[in-house]
Design a protein around this motif. Sequence first.
Motif, PDB file in Angstrom:
ATOM      1  N   UNK A   3       0.655  -1.522   0.479  1.00 27.24           N
ATOM      2  CA  UNK A   3       0.165   0.216   0.321  1.00 27.24           C
ATOM      3  C   UNK A   3       0.539   1.338   0.108  1.00 27.24           C
ATOM      4  N   UNK A   4       2.128   0.994   0.648  1.00 27.55           N
ATOM      5  CA  UNK A   4       2.984   2.447   0.500  1.00 27.55           C
ATOM      6  C   UNK A   4       3.803   2.469  -0.742  1.00 27.55           C
ATOM      7  N   UNK A   5       4.560   3.421  -0.767  1.00 25.23           N
ATOM      8  CA  UNK A   5       4.812   4.048  -2.348  1.00 25.23           C
ATOM      9  C   UNK A   5       6.305   3.617  -3.108  1.00 25.23           C
ATOM     10  N   UNK A   6       6.572   3.212  -4.379  1.00 20.10           N
ATOM     11  CA  UNK A   6       7.724   2.406  -4.460  1.00 20.10           C
ATOM     12  C   UNK A   6       9.152   3.330  -4.204  1.00 20.10           C
ATOM     13  N   UNK A   7       9.753   2.338  -3.254  1.00 17.92           N
ATOM     14  CA  UNK A   7      11.253   3.196  -2.690  1.00 17.92           C
ATOM     15  C   UNK A   7      12.421   2.776  -2.943  1.00 17.92           C
ATOM     16  N   UNK A   8      13.586   3.129  -2.797  1.00 16.09           N
ATOM     17  CA  UNK A   8      15.043   2.507  -3.049  1.00 16.09           C
ATOM     18  C   UNK A   8      15.072   2.903  -1.714  1.00 16.09           C
ATOM     19  N   UNK A   9      15.125   1.092  -1.725  1.00 15.45           N
ATOM     20  CA  UNK A   9      15.763   1.056  -0.279  1.00 15.45           C
ATOM     21  C   UNK A   9      17.595   1.269  -0.150  1.00 15.45           C
ATOM     22  N   UNK A  10      18.129   1.084  -0.905  1.00 12.52           N
ATOM     23  CA  UNK A  10      20.025   2.206  -0.874  1.00 12.52           C
ATOM     24  C   UNK A  10      20.059   2.737  -0.833  1.00 12.52           C
ATOM     25  N   UNK A  11      18.734   3.620  -0.759  1.00 11.55           N
ATOM     26  CA  UNK A  11      19.701   5.159  -1.023  1.00 11.55           C
ATOM     27  C   UNK A  11      18.826   5.893   0.839  1.00 11.55           C
ATOM     28  N   UNK A  12      19.694   6.615   1.123  1.00 12.08           N
ATOM     29  CA  UNK A  12      20.352   6.479   1.873  1.00 12.08           C
ATOM     30  C   UNK A  12      20.293   7.957   2.831  1.00 12.08           C
ATOM     31  N   UNK A  13      19.940   8.979   1.433  1.00  9.42           N
ATOM     32  CA  UNK A  13      19.985   9.967   1.880  1.00  9.42           C
ATOM     33  C   UNK A  13      18.611  10.616   1.962  1.00  9.42           C
ATOM     34  N   UNK A  14      17.713  10.355   2.117  1.00  8.39           N
ATOM     35  CA  UNK A  14      16.535  10.345   1.931  1.00  8.39           C
ATOM     36  C   UNK A  14      15.515   9.664   3.444  1.00  8.39           C
ATOM     37  N   UNK A  15      14.999  11.106   4.707  1.00  8.63           N
ATOM     38  CA  UNK A  15      14.545  10.742   5.965  1.00  8.63           C
ATOM     39  C   UNK A  15      13.488   9.284   6.021  1.00  8.63           C
ATOM     40  N   UNK A  16      13.848   8.611   6.718  1.00 13.52           N
ATOM     41  CA  UNK A  16      12.716   7.789   7.198  1.00 13.52           C
ATOM     42  C   UNK A  16      11.517   8.585   8.149  1.00 13.52           C
ATOM     43  N   UNK A  17      10.397   7.414   7.442  1.00  8.98           N
ATOM     44  CA  UNK A  17       9.173   7.908   7.557  1.00  8.98           C
ATOM     45  C   UNK A  17       8.842   9.290   6.673  1.00  8.98           C
ATOM     46  N   UNK A  18      10.075   9.651   6.148  1.00  7.03           N
ATOM     47  CA  UNK A  18       9.200  10.741   4.973  1.00  7.03           C
ATOM     48  C   UNK A  18       7.691  10.541   4.055  1.00  7.03           C
ATOM     49  N   UNK A  19       8.260   9.864   3.844  1.00  5.53           N
ATOM     50  CA  UNK A  19       7.297   9.241   2.873  1.00  5.53           C
ATOM     51  C   UNK A  19       6.329   7.977   3.325  1.00  5.53           C
ATOM     52  N   UNK A  20       5.002   7.740   2.818  1.00  2.56           N
ATOM     53  CA  UNK A  20       4.099   6.826   3.205  1.00  2.56           C
ATOM     54  C   UNK A  20       4.612   5.768   4.494  1.00  2.56           C
ATOM     55  N   UNK A  21       4.632   6.737   6.402  1.00  2.00           N
ATOM     56  CA  UNK A  21       5.267   6.230   6.723  1.00  2.00           C
ATOM     57  C   UNK A  21       4.332   5.306   7.632  1.00  2.00           C
TER      58      UNK A  21
END
Length: 380
Positions: free
Chosen positions: A353-371
Amino acid sequence: MSDKPSEDPSSTPEIPDDVWEQFARDTERDIRGSAPKEPSARARLVTERLRQQEARGELPEGWRTGPAHQGTKGRAGRSRRLWTVIGVAVAVAVAVVAMKPSLLPGDPFGSGSPESAAASPLPAETAAPTAPPAATDPETPTLDEPFAGSPALTWADGASGIVLPEATALGRIPEDRVATALQLTKKLLVGSNLDPKTVRGERPVAALAILDPKQPELFDDLNRSLRTPDKDDDPLSMFSRFDPAEVRLVSDVIKTRGRMTFKKGDQGGVAVRADYTFVYPVVRTDGSVEVTRTIVRRVLEVELLDPARYVATPDRLNVLHRDRDVGNTACGIHDGYMHPQFPSAAPTGDPATGPTADPYDRSRELGADGAGQCGTASRT
């Protein structure tokens, strides 16, 4: 050779035959045995080099007389054909390498290919990345190469990827106290995410031993989640665990990357923030050799309190905050384990149900999208 010169007799004195014969013999002997009496410097060098090559047997038999014209022409033709074939092969090779430089061993053009990256591991992460890792060739992981096609191929192995910052004093908090807080945080990360017993679903004894038992709410929550996991009490919030009846690690190697920082805490202790990603290559326990990967990123904030000022156990950590993001696990299953999805098998669990995201992307903040939502990993 001719016995007499062909000059006009009227302009040249007549020389006896025996004198010409002697001259002819002497001249032929001199030609065989030495160079001209007054050769140039270049001629002397060439003559000497040829003489040495002949002595070593490097010149073909009969080289002085030269090959027959027909033989020379034949060999020249064959040589031209050979060089034509070689030239075509070289041109094809150059064209292929131009389109895919990664075919060359190493990284001669600085192309940043997976092969070159493997030879040059990434340095430790000291600041937040500004972008996700670059795309890699879509290689299929195998039992021999479980990190093929993954950015984690260049990451450190296991605990060696948890590099502690240099400890410094924080006001009245001495340097050695800061160093203790950093070392305890590393032990907690290892016990929670890298310890083989924890990963294969056993009780995370080593990790629990780092936590302060005088923080009763946390201990109660963790023990309950380990006994009777559900959506609200999920041990995965703290520990990385797989169902040993379903999957197993491909090898002892778990790739690790992240960083750790520290400051003076709100309660006067040493506050440490850890942000690390762990990559687990797994295979099913049913005999299949298909390999997939699950990626777990954790952000953990802890504080080492001063037991002289607070009700705290010496050298035990208090957990202030914990957050996680898991790439490639089934959604809607709350049994306390991660359930990797394999390309050849039908998906399990609920639809994402959440967005598609790159699990290797360490530049994004956790919980920013699709918390709080279970999304889809763009790559594994």
